[in-house]
Design a protein around this motif. Structure first.
Motif, PDB file in Angstrom:
ATOM      1  N   THR A  84       0.854  -1.186   0.000  1.00 16.38           N
ATOM      2  CA  THR A  84       0.000   0.000   0.000  1.00 16.38           C
ATOM      3  C   THR A  84       0.887   1.232   0.000  1.00 16.38           C
ATOM      4  OG1 THR A  84      -1.697  -1.158   1.267  1.00 16.38           O
ATOM      5  CG2 THR A  84      -1.798   1.237   1.272  1.00 16.38           C
ATOM      6  N   VAL A  85       0.498   2.218  -0.811  1.00 12.00           N
ATOM      7  CA  VAL A  85       1.209   3.492  -0.839  1.00 12.00           C
ATOM      8  C   VAL A  85       0.194   4.583  -0.524  1.00 12.00           C
ATOM      9  CG1 VAL A  85       2.601   5.094  -2.207  1.00 12.00           C
ATOM     10  CG2 VAL A  85       2.798   2.631  -2.611  1.00 12.00           C
ATOM     11  N   ASP A  91       0.319  21.808  -1.682  1.00 18.16           N
ATOM     12  CA  ASP A  91       0.969  22.832  -2.513  1.00 18.16           C
ATOM     13  C   ASP A  91       2.478  22.831  -2.318  1.00 18.16           C
ATOM     14  OD1 ASP A  91      -1.459  23.632  -3.519  1.00 18.16           O
ATOM     15  OD2 ASP A  91      -1.733  25.227  -2.033  1.00 18.16           O
ATOM     16  N   ASP A  92       2.956  22.234  -1.222  1.00 18.53           N
ATOM     17  CA  ASP A  92       4.385  22.198  -0.916  1.00 18.53           C
ATOM     18  C   ASP A  92       5.078  20.942  -1.428  1.00 18.53           C
ATOM     19  OD1 ASP A  92       4.176  24.645   0.423  1.00 18.53           O
ATOM     20  OD2 ASP A  92       3.569  23.627   2.276  1.00 18.53           O
ATOM     21  N   GLY A  93       4.327  19.936  -1.857  1.00 21.20           N
ATOM     22  CA  GLY A  93       4.929  18.706  -2.336  1.00 21.20           C
ATOM     23  C   GLY A  93       4.127  17.480  -1.950  1.00 21.20           C
ATOM     24  N   LEU A  94       4.836  16.365  -1.776  1.00 19.43           N
ATOM     25  CA  LEU A  94       4.219  15.088  -1.434  1.00 19.43           C
ATOM     26  C   LEU A  94       4.760  14.585  -0.105  1.00 19.43           C
ATOM     27  CD1 LEU A  94       4.630  13.203  -4.832  1.00 19.43           C
ATOM     28  CD2 LEU A  94       2.623  14.431  -4.044  1.00 19.43           C
ATOM     29  N   ILE A  95       3.881  13.953   0.657  1.00 19.82           N
ATOM     30  CA  ILE A  95       4.272  13.250   1.872  1.00 19.82           C
ATOM     31  C   ILE A  95       3.598  11.887   1.778  1.00 19.82           C
ATOM     32  CG2 ILE A  95       4.134  13.190   4.400  1.00 19.82           C
ATOM     33  CD1 ILE A  95       3.666  16.259   4.268  1.00 19.82           C
ATOM     34  N   GLY A  96       4.333  10.830   2.051  1.00 27.08           N
ATOM     35  CA  GLY A  96       3.714   9.520   1.912  1.00 27.08           C
ATOM     36  C   GLY A  96       4.394   8.445   2.714  1.00 27.08           C
ATOM     37  N   GLN A  97       3.814   7.239   2.602  1.00 26.13           N
ATOM     38  CA  GLN A  97       4.365   6.082   3.294  1.00 26.13           C
ATOM     39  C   GLN A  97       4.042   4.829   2.501  1.00 26.13           C
ATOM     40  OE1 GLN A  97       3.011   5.453   7.332  1.00 26.13           O
ATOM     41  NE2 GLN A  97       4.806   4.201   7.791  1.00 26.13           N
ATOM     42  N   VAL A  98       5.016   3.941   2.425  1.00 24.84           N
ATOM     43  CA  VAL A  98       4.858   2.636   1.795  1.00 24.84           C
ATOM     44  C   VAL A  98       4.685   1.613   2.910  1.00 24.84           C
ATOM     45  CG1 VAL A  98       5.967   0.883   0.359  1.00 24.84           C
ATOM     46  CG2 VAL A  98       6.290   3.314  -0.164  1.00 24.84           C
ATOM     47  N   LEU A  99       3.617   0.822   2.816  1.00 24.31           N
ATOM     48  CA  LEU A  99       3.343  -0.200   3.820  1.00 24.31           C
ATOM     49  C   LEU A  99       3.199  -1.556   3.146  1.00 24.31           C
ATOM     50  CD1 LEU A  99       0.751   1.791   5.920  1.00 24.31           C
ATOM     51  CD2 LEU A  99       3.109   1.249   6.570  1.00 24.31           C
ATOM     52  N   PRO A 100       3.725  -2.615   3.698  1.00 24.42           N
ATOM     53  CA  PRO A 100       4.619  -2.628   4.849  1.00 24.42           C
ATOM     54  C   PRO A 100       5.953  -1.979   4.484  1.00 24.42           C
ATOM     55  CG  PRO A 100       4.511  -4.813   3.851  1.00 24.42           C
ATOM     56  CD  PRO A 100       3.523  -3.946   3.122  1.00 24.42           C
ATOM     57  N   PRO A 101       6.619  -1.391   5.492  1.00 23.28           N
ATOM     58  CA  PRO A 101       7.908  -0.735   5.232  1.00 23.28           C
ATOM     59  C   PRO A 101       8.888  -1.714   4.611  1.00 23.28           C
ATOM     60  CG  PRO A 101       7.166  -0.273   7.457  1.00 23.28           C
ATOM     61  CD  PRO A 101       6.248  -1.328   6.899  1.00 23.28           C
ATOM     62  N   ARG A 102       9.676  -1.228   3.678  1.00 25.72           N
ATOM     63  CA  ARG A 102      10.654  -2.081   2.993  1.00 25.72           C
ATOM     64  C   ARG A 102      11.795  -1.227   2.485  1.00 25.72           C
ATOM     65  NH1 ARG A 102       7.571  -4.863  -1.505  1.00 25.72           N
ATOM     66  NH2 ARG A 102       6.263  -5.307   0.245  1.00 25.72           N
ATOM     67  N   SER A 103      12.888  -1.857   2.209  1.00 31.92           N
ATOM     68  CA  SER A 103      14.009  -1.168   1.598  1.00 31.92           C
ATOM     69  C   SER A 103      13.667  -1.003   0.121  1.00 31.92           C
ATOM     70  CB  SER A 103      15.276  -1.995   1.763  1.00 31.92           C
ATOM     71  OG  SER A 103      16.327  -1.405   1.068  1.00 31.92           O
ATOM     72  N   ALA A 104      13.533   0.235  -0.302  1.00 32.93           N
ATOM     73  CA  ALA A 104      13.108   0.487  -1.684  1.00 32.93           C
ATOM     74  C   ALA A 104      13.553   1.873  -2.122  1.00 32.93           C
ATOM     75  CB  ALA A 104      11.589   0.363  -1.796  1.00 32.93           C
ATOM     76  N   ARG A 105      13.427   2.115  -3.400  1.00 31.50           N
ATOM     77  CA  ARG A 105      13.619   3.454  -3.962  1.00 31.50           C
ATOM     78  C   ARG A 105      12.287   3.872  -4.545  1.00 31.50           C
ATOM     79  NH1 ARG A 105      18.178   1.703  -7.932  1.00 31.50           N
ATOM     80  NH2 ARG A 105      16.222   1.157  -8.839  1.00 31.50           N
ATOM     81  N   ILE A 106      11.975   5.145  -4.416  1.00 35.79           N
ATOM     82  CA  ILE A 106      10.735   5.657  -4.980  1.00 35.79           C
ATOM     83  C   ILE A 106      11.056   6.854  -5.854  1.00 35.79           C
ATOM     84  CG2 ILE A 106      10.044   7.270  -3.172  1.00 35.79           C
ATOM     85  CD1 ILE A 106       7.246   5.849  -3.339  1.00 35.79           C
ATOM     86  N   GLY A 124       9.311   3.456   5.881  1.00 34.23           N
ATOM     87  CA  GLY A 124       8.627   3.531   4.600  1.00 34.23           C
ATOM     88  C   GLY A 124       8.101   4.912   4.265  1.00 34.23           C
ATOM     89  N   ARG A 125       8.489   5.924   5.033  1.00 30.26           N
ATOM     90  CA  ARG A 125       7.989   7.277   4.809  1.00 30.26           C
ATOM     91  C   ARG A 125       8.866   8.000   3.791  1.00 30.26           C
ATOM     92  NH1 ARG A 125       8.021   8.825  11.045  1.00 30.26           N
ATOM     93  NH2 ARG A 125      10.167   8.289  10.531  1.00 30.26           N
ATOM     94  N   PHE A 126       8.226   8.918   3.042  1.00 32.49           N
ATOM     95  CA  PHE A 126       8.968   9.713   2.064  1.00 32.49           C
ATOM     96  C   PHE A 126       8.333  11.087   1.941  1.00 32.49           C
ATOM     97  CE2 PHE A 126       5.716   7.400  -0.263  1.00 32.49           C
ATOM     98  CZ  PHE A 126       5.161   8.355  -1.106  1.00 32.49           C
TER      99      PHE A 126
END
Length: 154
Positions: A84-85, A91-106, A124-126
């Motif tokens: 799940t993402v 207006d300032d950008g994006l805030i998000g989280q990938v679940l379940p947390p994992r080592s990844a590039r976005i 998993g937060r970005f």
């Protein structure tokens, strides 16, 4: 005339008819150059092995309005199997989280040559300080797995 030569003759006739129709369409109803370039750019972004993360929640459509809140951030949830993402678009950008947390590039995709890498922390937060302008998507790479969200307008 045997069946094989008849089939070859029909195939040749079909090919000639198709070519004549293509030429007529090019003269009478040409594809606008901007549309042709857009199609080429979209194809350049494809990932053959990518799984598509479907949009399962969009606050513009699915959320109830909150009285007194005039400029609420847009909340999006994408799902691809067990991944799940969650994304908040402001207006300032994006805030998000990938679940379940994992080592990844976005990466935030904003066009054919624009892929902005975004750091993912251990939970998993970005965040991205650049708000998407126009259509955007997210591409998540975790090892050999590639997940791409649906394209949306910011």
């Amino acid at each position: 005339m045997d069946d094989e030569s008849l089939a070859d003759g029909e195939g040749l006739g079909d090919a000639l008819l198709e070519e004549e129709l293509r030429q007529a369409a090019a003269v009478l109803d040409p594809v606008p150059e901007a549309l042709r370039q857009l199609a080429l750019d979209a194809y350049a972004l494809h990932d053959l092995d990518a799984r598509i993360a479907e949009l399962t929640f969009d606050s513009l459509v699915d959320a109830l309005p909150v009285r007194g809140v005039t400029d609420a951030p847009r909340m999006l949830t994408f799902r691809a199997g067990e991944v799940t993402v969650d994304v908040e678009v402001t207006d300032d950008g994006l805030i998000g989280q990938v679940l379940p947390p994992r080592s990844a590039r976005i990466e935030v995709l904003c066009g054919p040559q624009t892929a902005v890498p975004v750091a993912l922390d251990t939970l998993g937060r970005f965040t991205s300080d650049t708000p998407p302008a126009g259509p955007f998507a997210l591409r998540l790479r975790a090892g050999a797995e590639v997940i791409v969200t649906e394209w949306l307008r910011a």
